[in-house]
Design an enzyme around this catalytic site. Structure first.
Site, mmCIF file in Angstrom:
data_model
loop_
_atom_site.group_PDB
_atom_site.id
_atom_site.type_symbol
_atom_site.label_atom_id
_atom_site.label_comp_id
_atom_site.label_asym_id
_atom_site.label_seq_id
_atom_site.Cartn_x
_atom_site.Cartn_y
_atom_site.Cartn_z
ATOM 1 N N ASP A 26 0.828 -1.216 0.000
ATOM 2 C CA ASP A 26 0.000 0.000 0.000
ATOM 3 C C ASP A 26 0.860 1.263 0.000
ATOM 4 O OD1 ASP A 26 -2.447 1.306 -0.015
ATOM 5 O OD2 ASP A 26 -2.558 1.412 2.172
ATOM 6 N N ASN A 74 -11.054 -2.325 -5.518
ATOM 7 C CA ASN A 74 -10.281 -1.313 -6.249
ATOM 8 C C ASN A 74 -10.930 -0.877 -7.568
ATOM 9 O OD1 ASN A 74 -7.053 -2.563 -5.098
ATOM 10 N ND2 ASN A 74 -8.216 -0.817 -4.338
HETATM 11 C C1 IPE Z 1 -5.396 -2.699 -0.355
HETATM 12 O O1 IPE Z 1 -5.123 -1.354 -0.391
HETATM 13 C C2 IPE Z 1 -5.341 -3.268 -1.747
HETATM 14 C C3 IPE Z 1 -4.026 -3.344 -2.363
HETATM 15 C C4 IPE Z 1 -2.879 -3.007 -1.807
HETATM 16 C C5 IPE Z 1 -4.032 -3.864 -3.694
HETATM 17 P P1 IPE Z 1 -6.245 -0.253 -0.538
HETATM 18 O O2 IPE Z 1 -5.522 1.027 -0.676
HETATM 19 O O3 IPE Z 1 -7.210 -0.595 -1.606
HETATM 20 O O4 IPE Z 1 -6.996 -0.358 0.865
HETATM 21 P P2 IPE Z 1 -7.846 0.718 1.657
HETATM 22 O O5 IPE Z 1 -8.846 1.289 0.690
HETATM 23 O O6 IPE Z 1 -6.897 1.764 2.132
HETATM 24 O O7 IPE Z 1 -8.447 -0.027 2.797
HETATM 25 C C1 IPE Z 2 -1.536 0.317 -3.420
HETATM 26 O O1 IPE Z 2 -1.333 1.684 -3.406
HETATM 27 C C2 IPE Z 2 -1.713 -0.240 -4.814
HETATM 28 C C3 IPE Z 2 -3.099 -0.566 -5.172
HETATM 29 C C4 IPE Z 2 -4.133 -0.511 -4.384
HETATM 30 C C5 IPE Z 2 -3.303 -0.992 -6.551
HETATM 31 P P1 IPE Z 2 -2.542 2.686 -3.394
HETATM 32 O O2 IPE Z 2 -2.917 3.020 -4.797
HETATM 33 O O3 IPE Z 2 -3.646 2.191 -2.547
HETATM 34 O O4 IPE Z 2 -1.871 3.965 -2.727
HETATM 35 P P2 IPE Z 2 -2.511 4.897 -1.629
HETATM 36 O O5 IPE Z 2 -2.956 4.030 -0.512
HETATM 37 O O6 IPE Z 2 -3.634 5.622 -2.295
HETATM 38 O O7 IPE Z 2 -1.386 5.807 -1.235
HETATM 39 MG MG MG Z 3 -4.118 2.368 -0.580
#
Ligand code: IPE
Ligand code: IPE
Ligand code: MG
Length: 248
Positions: A26, A74
């Site tokens: 993340d 997502n």
């Molecule tokens: C979890 O991260 C999913 C991935 C790392 C692919 P998210 O960024 O989607 O999770 P939330 O929304 O902060 O809970």
């Molecule tokens: C994790 O990084 C990757 C995916 C969920 C695909 P994020 O895109 O969730 O990054 P933040 O949490 O918005 O910084």
């Molecule tokens: Mg995230």
């Protein structure tokens, strides 16, 4: 291998390694914003981190590594970001598969895969096929994955088997249930890592992480390093796991 890298790997007591490590990668978006970049640049940088962490897992001979690449939630993101992630995904598989194969990695995609484009599904199949006889790290990429969705799919499959008279409802136990999960045949998650500061599971490996040790870091995924990965593994080695009993 360079000396310093070998020294790094040697920091881990090989007898105290987790069998299965899961990572919620993340913080790509926040990292990019912080550096005045587009979120997509964060995802591209995140792929580079993944390559280094997989290499470390290979060198340590971990049994299984599962990474969260795209959740069932997502899809709620802007179309352009989802589209970018799909392209990145497809590019990543094509670019890395021969090196993974050379490293004896076995790849698996877990999640609701039939919702990907036919092109990406074919690439996934090819990569799995290429590496199917390998015996090294089991590398699971969670794509369109949700722990709740996985449990529902497993339940549906078992309900069908009961309806068809293949098994009886009373026969369903932990082992039979686990055989329906995407991670069938793999050890449960021993260590669950989440980068970028949030202290939540976000629907990742709900069943498999029942007794996982949790490890959180504020470091954003693009800045996560093999050094910090090793820190997590060393910390894991010092944990006292009890599984509900009085000692480990
Ligand atoms: C979890 O991260 C999913 C991935 C790392 C692919 P998210 O960024 O989607 O999770 P939330 O929304 O902060 O809970
Ligand atoms: C994790 O990084 C990757 C995916 C969920 C695909 P994020 O895109 O969730 O990054 P933040 O949490 O918005 O910084
Ligand atoms: Mg995230």
């Amino acid at each position: 291998m360079k000396n310093s890298y070998t020294e790094l790997l040697n920091r881990v007591d090989k007898n105290k390694l987790p069998r299965h490590v899961a990572i919620i990668m993340d913080g790509n978006g926040r990292w990019a914003s912080f550096h005045g970049l587009l979120r997509s640049a964060g995802h591209t940088a995140g792929v580079k981190t993944l390559k280094k962490i997989l290499t470390t897992a290979v060198n340590l001979k971990l049994e299984a590594l599962t990474v969260y690449a795209f959740s069932t939630e997502n899809w709620k993101r802007p179309h352009a970001e989802v589209d970018f992630l799909m392209h990145l995904f497809s590019e990543y598989i094509e670019r890395e598969k021969m090196e993974m194969h050379a490293n004896n990695v076995r790849i698996k995609f877990i999640g609701r895969l039939n919702e990907f484009s036919p092109g990406i599904q074919a690439q996934m199949k090819d990569a799995v096929e290429l590496m199917k006889n390998n015996s090294g790290v089991m590398f699971n990429i969670a794509a369109n994955y949700g722990g709740q969705d996985e449990i529902i799919r497993a339940t549906q499959s078992l309900a069908k088997k009961v309806a068809e008279g293949k098994i009886s409802a009373n026969e369903i136990d932990k082992k039979i249930f686990e055989n329906e999960l995407d991670t069938e045949g793999q050890p449960p998650v021993d260590l669950l890592i989440r980068t970028s500061g949030d202290l939540r599971i976000s629907n990742f490996l709900l069943w498999q992480s029942a007794y996982a040790e949790l490890w959180f870091t504020k470091t954003a995924w693009p800045e996560f390093t093999p050094e910090e990965f090793i820190d997590a593994l060393v910390d894991f080695g010092n944990r006292d796991r009890k599984f509900g009993g009085l000692n480990s």
